[in-house]
Write a protein that holds these residues in place. Structure first.
Motif, mmCIF file in Angstrom:
data_model
loop_
_atom_site.group_PDB
_atom_site.id
_atom_site.type_symbol
_atom_site.label_atom_id
_atom_site.label_comp_id
_atom_site.label_asym_id
_atom_site.label_seq_id
_atom_site.Cartn_x
_atom_site.Cartn_y
_atom_site.Cartn_z
ATOM 1 N N ALA A 50 43.295 46.090 22.866
ATOM 2 C CA ALA A 50 41.760 47.073 22.686
ATOM 3 C C ALA A 50 42.196 48.325 22.961
ATOM 4 O O ALA A 50 41.867 49.447 22.370
ATOM 5 C CB ALA A 50 40.726 46.650 23.778
ATOM 6 N N GLY A 51 43.140 48.622 23.875
ATOM 7 C CA GLY A 51 43.603 50.232 23.958
ATOM 8 C C GLY A 51 44.365 50.641 22.950
ATOM 9 O O GLY A 51 43.996 52.074 22.787
ATOM 10 N N LYS A 52 45.164 50.025 22.374
ATOM 11 C CA LYS A 52 45.680 50.648 21.093
ATOM 12 C C LYS A 52 44.981 50.833 19.771
ATOM 13 O O LYS A 52 44.957 52.058 19.421
ATOM 14 C CB LYS A 52 46.855 49.671 20.421
ATOM 15 C CG LYS A 52 47.639 49.894 19.403
ATOM 16 C CD LYS A 52 48.848 49.058 19.426
ATOM 17 C CE LYS A 52 49.501 49.304 18.052
ATOM 18 N NZ LYS A 52 50.945 48.590 17.973
ATOM 19 N N ARG A 55 42.491 53.950 20.912
ATOM 20 C CA ARG A 55 43.437 55.183 20.494
ATOM 21 C C ARG A 55 43.396 55.431 19.081
ATOM 22 O O ARG A 55 43.102 56.739 18.719
ATOM 23 C CB ARG A 55 45.007 55.037 21.240
ATOM 24 C CG ARG A 55 44.905 55.173 22.685
ATOM 25 C CD ARG A 55 46.506 55.383 23.335
ATOM 26 N NE ARG A 55 47.356 54.572 22.554
ATOM 27 C CZ ARG A 55 47.475 53.488 23.465
ATOM 28 N NH1 ARG A 55 46.830 53.006 24.220
ATOM 29 N NH2 ARG A 55 48.284 52.488 22.906
ATOM 30 N N ARG A 56 43.798 54.377 18.220
ATOM 31 C CA ARG A 56 43.734 54.665 16.815
ATOM 32 C C ARG A 56 42.528 54.995 16.121
ATOM 33 O O ARG A 56 42.252 56.036 15.398
ATOM 34 C CB ARG A 56 44.253 53.424 16.123
ATOM 35 C CG ARG A 56 45.756 53.199 16.346
ATOM 36 C CD ARG A 56 46.267 51.938 15.669
ATOM 37 N NE ARG A 56 47.664 52.050 15.442
ATOM 38 C CZ ARG A 56 48.235 51.152 14.917
ATOM 39 N NH1 ARG A 56 47.621 49.858 14.291
ATOM 40 N NH2 ARG A 56 49.410 51.098 15.080
ATOM 41 N N LEU A 57 41.374 54.604 16.765
ATOM 42 C CA LEU A 57 39.941 54.981 16.270
ATOM 43 C C LEU A 57 39.797 56.269 16.635
ATOM 44 O O LEU A 57 39.256 57.078 15.882
ATOM 45 C CB LEU A 57 39.017 54.045 17.016
ATOM 46 C CG LEU A 57 38.728 52.881 16.050
ATOM 47 C CD1 LEU A 57 38.101 51.729 17.133
ATOM 48 C CD2 LEU A 57 38.027 52.754 14.937
ATOM 49 N N VAL A 72 36.917 49.403 9.915
ATOM 50 C CA VAL A 72 36.378 48.089 10.330
ATOM 51 C C VAL A 72 37.291 47.327 10.987
ATOM 52 O O VAL A 72 37.044 46.655 11.731
ATOM 53 C CB VAL A 72 35.483 47.727 9.002
ATOM 54 C CG1 VAL A 72 35.174 46.243 9.669
ATOM 55 C CG2 VAL A 72 34.409 48.364 8.745
ATOM 56 N N TYR A 73 38.648 47.417 10.271
ATOM 57 C CA TYR A 73 39.830 46.303 10.901
ATOM 58 C C TYR A 73 39.746 46.698 12.304
ATOM 59 O O TYR A 73 40.040 45.944 13.198
ATOM 60 C CB TYR A 73 40.792 46.597 9.899
ATOM 61 C CG TYR A 73 42.092 46.314 10.583
ATOM 62 C CD1 TYR A 73 42.516 44.957 10.628
ATOM 63 C CD2 TYR A 73 43.090 47.011 11.025
ATOM 64 C CE1 TYR A 73 43.471 44.552 10.986
ATOM 65 C CE2 TYR A 73 44.142 46.723 11.449
ATOM 66 C CZ TYR A 73 44.768 45.225 11.551
ATOM 67 O OH TYR A 73 45.518 44.731 12.305
ATOM 68 N N ARG A 74 39.952 48.046 12.385
ATOM 69 C CA ARG A 74 40.540 48.475 13.924
ATOM 70 C C ARG A 74 39.128 48.094 15.037
ATOM 71 O O ARG A 74 39.433 47.824 16.037
ATOM 72 C CB ARG A 74 40.376 49.920 14.020
ATOM 73 C CG ARG A 74 41.895 50.372 13.139
ATOM 74 C CD ARG A 74 42.074 51.819 13.267
ATOM 75 N NE ARG A 74 43.308 52.217 12.679
ATOM 76 C CZ ARG A 74 43.452 53.400 11.978
ATOM 77 N NH1 ARG A 74 42.485 54.275 11.838
ATOM 78 N NH2 ARG A 74 44.691 53.464 11.499
ATOM 79 N N ILE A 75 37.987 48.041 14.333
ATOM 80 C CA ILE A 75 37.051 47.880 15.215
ATOM 81 C C ILE A 75 36.896 46.326 15.801
ATOM 82 O O ILE A 75 36.479 45.902 16.624
ATOM 83 C CB ILE A 75 35.615 48.369 14.750
ATOM 84 C CG1 ILE A 75 35.460 49.854 14.722
ATOM 85 C CG2 ILE A 75 34.389 47.764 15.511
ATOM 86 C CD1 ILE A 75 34.150 50.299 13.915
ATOM 87 N N ILE A 76 37.061 45.696 14.760
ATOM 88 C CA ILE A 76 37.363 44.019 14.997
ATOM 89 C C ILE A 76 38.462 43.615 15.671
ATOM 90 O O ILE A 76 38.222 42.934 16.744
ATOM 91 C CB ILE A 76 37.574 43.452 13.417
ATOM 92 C CG1 ILE A 76 36.457 43.418 12.622
ATOM 93 C CG2 ILE A 76 37.760 42.076 13.523
ATOM 94 C CD1 ILE A 76 36.536 42.805 10.966
ATOM 95 N N ILE A 77 39.457 44.217 15.703
ATOM 96 C CA ILE A 77 40.732 44.311 16.639
ATOM 97 C C ILE A 77 40.313 44.648 18.088
ATOM 98 O O ILE A 77 40.850 44.151 18.899
ATOM 99 C CB ILE A 77 41.980 44.924 15.868
ATOM 100 C CG1 ILE A 77 42.479 44.293 14.616
ATOM 101 C CG2 ILE A 77 43.199 44.448 17.000
ATOM 102 C CD1 ILE A 77 42.493 42.879 14.408
ATOM 103 N N PHE A 78 39.738 45.744 18.179
ATOM 104 C CA PHE A 78 39.377 46.275 19.339
ATOM 105 C C PHE A 78 38.224 45.411 20.170
ATOM 106 O O PHE A 78 38.376 45.049 21.369
ATOM 107 C CB PHE A 78 38.436 47.708 19.082
ATOM 108 C CG PHE A 78 37.956 48.155 20.455
ATOM 109 C CD1 PHE A 78 38.498 48.734 21.319
ATOM 110 C CD2 PHE A 78 36.429 48.118 20.671
ATOM 111 C CE1 PHE A 78 38.120 49.263 22.567
ATOM 112 C CE2 PHE A 78 35.644 48.545 21.811
ATOM 113 C CZ PHE A 78 36.866 49.243 22.712
ATOM 114 N N LEU A 79 37.386 44.806 19.323
ATOM 115 C CA LEU A 79 36.297 43.911 19.959
ATOM 116 C C LEU A 79 37.201 42.665 20.241
ATOM 117 O O LEU A 79 36.819 42.071 21.703
ATOM 118 C CB LEU A 79 35.211 43.653 18.938
ATOM 119 C CG LEU A 79 34.289 44.784 18.659
ATOM 120 C CD1 LEU A 79 33.191 44.316 17.502
ATOM 121 C CD2 LEU A 79 33.321 45.050 20.131
#
Length: 179
Positions: A50-52, A55-57, A72-79
């Motif tokens: 989630a932290g990675k 930071r990318r977002l 959207v991909y980054r948000i999915i992985i964050f969640l």
């Protein structure tokens, strides 16, 4: 010391070890160790993931639009990372707190866990819903310019998560074995 005396000593040590474990794990130190290991590792790895992505977002907030496939991909992985971290963390804190023997602490941690569990599942629901909604767009975008995925060159990136797994396993084994 005879074999019988040794086995009695080991039996007493194991019952003392699990005396401060949750009732469902009290008679099985192996299961307690396994749960301590998995939940501690899940919390640490979920926080890392989630932290990675956070930071990318944040770094790409001026470049990427929130509906861009990469966003959207980054948000999915964050969640997903948030869901795993909060669920694993709630259970890890619950299991680790049992060793204190302090009823008030155990009660407070159990209440905190009950508050975090719906948050974890909510992150999971959002992750799944966003995936369902964005899947056609992301697949379409990936098919536009297919690039080969070279996962083998990324193996060194698993060194830190592997170390977290090892340290979590050692901590759990030591916690149960040294009680």
């Amino acid at each position: 010391m005879t074999a019988t005396a040794t086995s009695n000593y080991i039996g007493q040590a194991m019952s003392a070890t699990t005396a401060l474990a949750p009732p469902s794990l009290a008679d099985n130190p192996g299961l307690l160790t396994w749960n301590l290991f998995v939940m501690t590792a899940a919390m640490c790895l979920g926080i890392m993931m989630a932290g990675k992505q956070a930071r990318r977002l944040w770094a790409a907030r001026c470049i990427d639009h929130p509906t861009d496939p990469v966003s959207v991909y980054r948000i999915i992985i964050f969640l997903a990372g948030c869901a795993v971290a909060s669920r694993g963390g709630a259970e890890a804190v619950s299991l680790w707190s049992w060793s204190s023997g302090d009823a008030a602490t155990i009660e407070r941690v159990a209440e905190l866990k009950r508050w975090l569990d719906p948050l974890s599942v909510g992150c999971g629901f959002l992750w799944m819903a966003l995936h369902i909604l964005a899947e056609p767009m992301i697949e379409h975008q990936l098919r536009k310019a297919p690039l080969p995925v070279d996962m083998w060159s990324r193996w060194p990136q698993l060194r830190r998560p592997g170390l977290i797994l090892l340290v979590s396993l050692l901590m759990a084994a030591a916690a149960v074995g040294l009680r």
